[in-house]
Design an enzyme around this catalytic site. Structure first.
Site, mmCIF file in Angstrom:
data_model
loop_
_atom_site.group_PDB
_atom_site.id
_atom_site.type_symbol
_atom_site.label_atom_id
_atom_site.label_comp_id
_atom_site.label_asym_id
_atom_site.label_seq_id
_atom_site.Cartn_x
_atom_site.Cartn_y
_atom_site.Cartn_z
ATOM 1 N N HIS A 19 0.830 -1.114 0.052
ATOM 2 C CA HIS A 19 0.009 0.032 -0.117
ATOM 3 C C HIS A 19 0.840 1.198 0.105
ATOM 4 O O HIS A 19 1.271 1.671 0.986
ATOM 5 C CB HIS A 19 -1.014 -0.198 1.330
ATOM 6 C CG HIS A 19 -1.844 1.148 1.297
ATOM 7 N ND1 HIS A 19 -3.116 1.113 1.979
ATOM 8 C CD2 HIS A 19 -1.936 2.230 0.732
ATOM 9 C CE1 HIS A 19 -3.575 2.215 1.861
ATOM 10 N NE2 HIS A 19 -3.060 3.077 1.025
ATOM 11 N N GLU A 202 -11.262 3.175 6.385
ATOM 12 C CA GLU A 202 -10.202 4.100 6.718
ATOM 13 C C GLU A 202 -10.721 5.291 7.573
ATOM 14 O O GLU A 202 -10.665 5.423 8.824
ATOM 15 C CB GLU A 202 -9.378 4.873 5.550
ATOM 16 C CG GLU A 202 -8.117 5.760 5.958
ATOM 17 C CD GLU A 202 -7.323 6.458 4.804
ATOM 18 O OE1 GLU A 202 -8.183 6.646 3.726
ATOM 19 O OE2 GLU A 202 -6.431 7.024 5.235
ATOM 20 N N ASP A 280 2.006 3.901 2.932
ATOM 21 C CA ASP A 280 0.923 4.607 2.396
ATOM 22 C C ASP A 280 1.376 5.822 1.679
ATOM 23 O O ASP A 280 1.612 5.796 0.382
ATOM 24 C CB ASP A 280 -0.152 5.276 3.401
ATOM 25 C CG ASP A 280 -1.478 5.556 2.780
ATOM 26 O OD1 ASP A 280 -1.926 5.398 1.789
ATOM 27 O OD2 ASP A 280 -2.192 6.099 3.590
HETATM 28 N N1 HPA Z 1 -6.499 7.431 1.654
HETATM 29 C C1 HPA Z 1 -7.298 7.622 0.371
HETATM 30 N N2 HPA Z 1 -6.597 8.107 -0.690
HETATM 31 C C2 HPA Z 1 -5.290 8.410 -0.577
HETATM 32 C C3 HPA Z 1 -4.519 7.885 0.586
HETATM 33 C C4 HPA Z 1 -5.253 7.337 1.625
HETATM 34 O O1 HPA Z 1 -4.569 7.079 2.595
HETATM 35 N N3 HPA Z 1 -3.279 8.268 0.199
HETATM 36 C C5 HPA Z 1 -3.468 8.944 -1.078
HETATM 37 N N4 HPA Z 1 -4.597 8.948 -1.426
HETATM 38 ZN ZN ZN Z 2 -3.751 4.890 0.692
#
Ligand code: HPA
Ligand code: ZN
Length: 345
Positions: A19, A202, A280
């Site tokens: 990720h 999330e 991320d």
């Molecule tokens: N969440 C949603 N969109 C995103 C993220 C994330 O953590 N990082 C980059 N785009």
């Molecule tokens: Zn992400």
């Protein structure tokens, strides 16, 4: 200060990253260098002023800066340099296999052709295989704050490049943009024979994770930490061994949890979830993959067995041929056993 023994193990293990947004690896130094190279004005005096702006209150406050920062990326060489810089850091972190997202709409939306972004990223990934010994997959991720029609049009533009694309994803502003908005797009993606993943749970509710599974038929959930609020969902994810690509430092920076010590990573493992650790957007969130593992080890007092479980999960969740997967898992076992023998003596 002596190194914690489990930290030594973390440093020695081969690792995956599943990720990672390549646009989220744009370090302030490179952002300024590319701005200069391309004659782009940045609204910050210097690197320190830019870094000081990385004080996010939620996902959207981060995304606003992240999309603005990506504006310095203009040429194929820019995308190559961005990706290569990440891959060198990945190698230093012991990553042997990485699966990265790119967001073509972030670039086509400001007039940068699809093949400029795709071409530079793809070339760097291909070079990394031979020059750095890192295998990779490239995941085209759609922006969920845009319409499904925009996503479908983007997919059409991507079709001639499909041989260099390994899967599809869904990211950007989660709340108010449920997976159900993209059912037709993901049905089309699946009809191409490629696996799909989606960011879900999330900031959004467990219902979005259910939708990603049932309506988009994804094979992995990105983040998914809020799944823990729904016991039926936890059971479904555990029984089907659906991987969750968890990003602990991201979750703290975006205020999903107030501090790392309150992150539910251990609870996820204890619930039988196939949780993995990932970075991320490391240039924005204060740490690459190994830093995520080391910070979790310290904040949560992870044991060697828990660390090995997380690292094994990464290989299990990766899109690797069975033989390669087995070889890496055997390496993990051997290094864990060597470490145990060393730390016992
Ligand atoms: N969440 C949603 N969109 C995103 C993220 C994330 O953590 N990082 C980059 N785009
Ligand atoms: Zn992400």
């Amino acid at each position: 200060m002596s190194l914690h023994p489990v930290d030594a193990l973390i440093r020695r293990l081969p690792k995956t990253e599943l990720h990672l947004h390549i646009e989220g690896t744009l370090e302030p130094e490179l952002m300024f260098a590319l701005a200069k190279r391309n004659g782009v004005a940045l609204p910050y005096a210097d690197v320190d002023a830019l870094r000081a702006a990385y004080d996010f209150s939620d996902l959207q406050s981060f995304l606003d800066l992240y999309y603005a920062g990506a504006d310095v990326l203009r040429t194929r060489q820019d995308f190559y340099d961005l990706t290569w810089a990440y891959l060198e850091r990945a190698q230093a972190d012991g990553i042997v296999h990485t699966e990265i997202f790119f967001d073509p709409q972030t670039h086509t939306g400001r007039g940068i052709p699809f093949d400029v972004a795709f071409g530079g990223i793809r070339q760097a990934l291909d070079d990394a295989r031979s020059r750095l010994g890192i295998s990779s997959r490239l995941i085209l991720s759609f922006l969920r704050h845009l319409s499904e029609e925009d996503g479908l049009a983007t997919l059409e533009v991507a079709l001639p490049h499909l041989a260099g694309i390994d899967g599809f994803g869904l990211d950007s502003s989660e709340r108010g943009h449920p997976p159900s908005k993209f059912q037709r797009l993901f049905a089309r993606c699946r009809s191409l024979g490629l696996p799909c993943v989606a960011h879900a749970g999330e900031e959004g509710p467990p219902a979005y994770v259910w939708e990603a599974l049932d309506l988009l038929q994804v094979v992995r959930i990105d983040h998914g930490v809020r799944s823990l609020e729904d016991l039926g969902l936890v059971q479904r994810l555990a029984e089907a061994r659906v991987p969750l690509t968890v990003c602990p430092l991201s979750n703290v920076r975006l205020k999903v949890y107030p501090q790392l010590a309150m992150h539910p990573l251990r609870q996820m493992l204890q619930a039988g979830l196939l949780a993995t650790v990932n970075s991320d957007d490391p240039a924005y969130f204060g740490g690459y993959l190994q830093e995520n593992l080391l910070a979790c080890r310290a904040a949560l007092d992870l044991s060697a067995d828990e660390v090995v479980r997380l690292v094994r999960n990464g290989f299990e969740a990766a899109w690797l041929p069975a033989a390669e997967q087995a070889r890496w898992l055997a390496d993990v076992e051997r290094i864990h056993a060597d470490w145990q023998a060393g730390s016992a003596g």
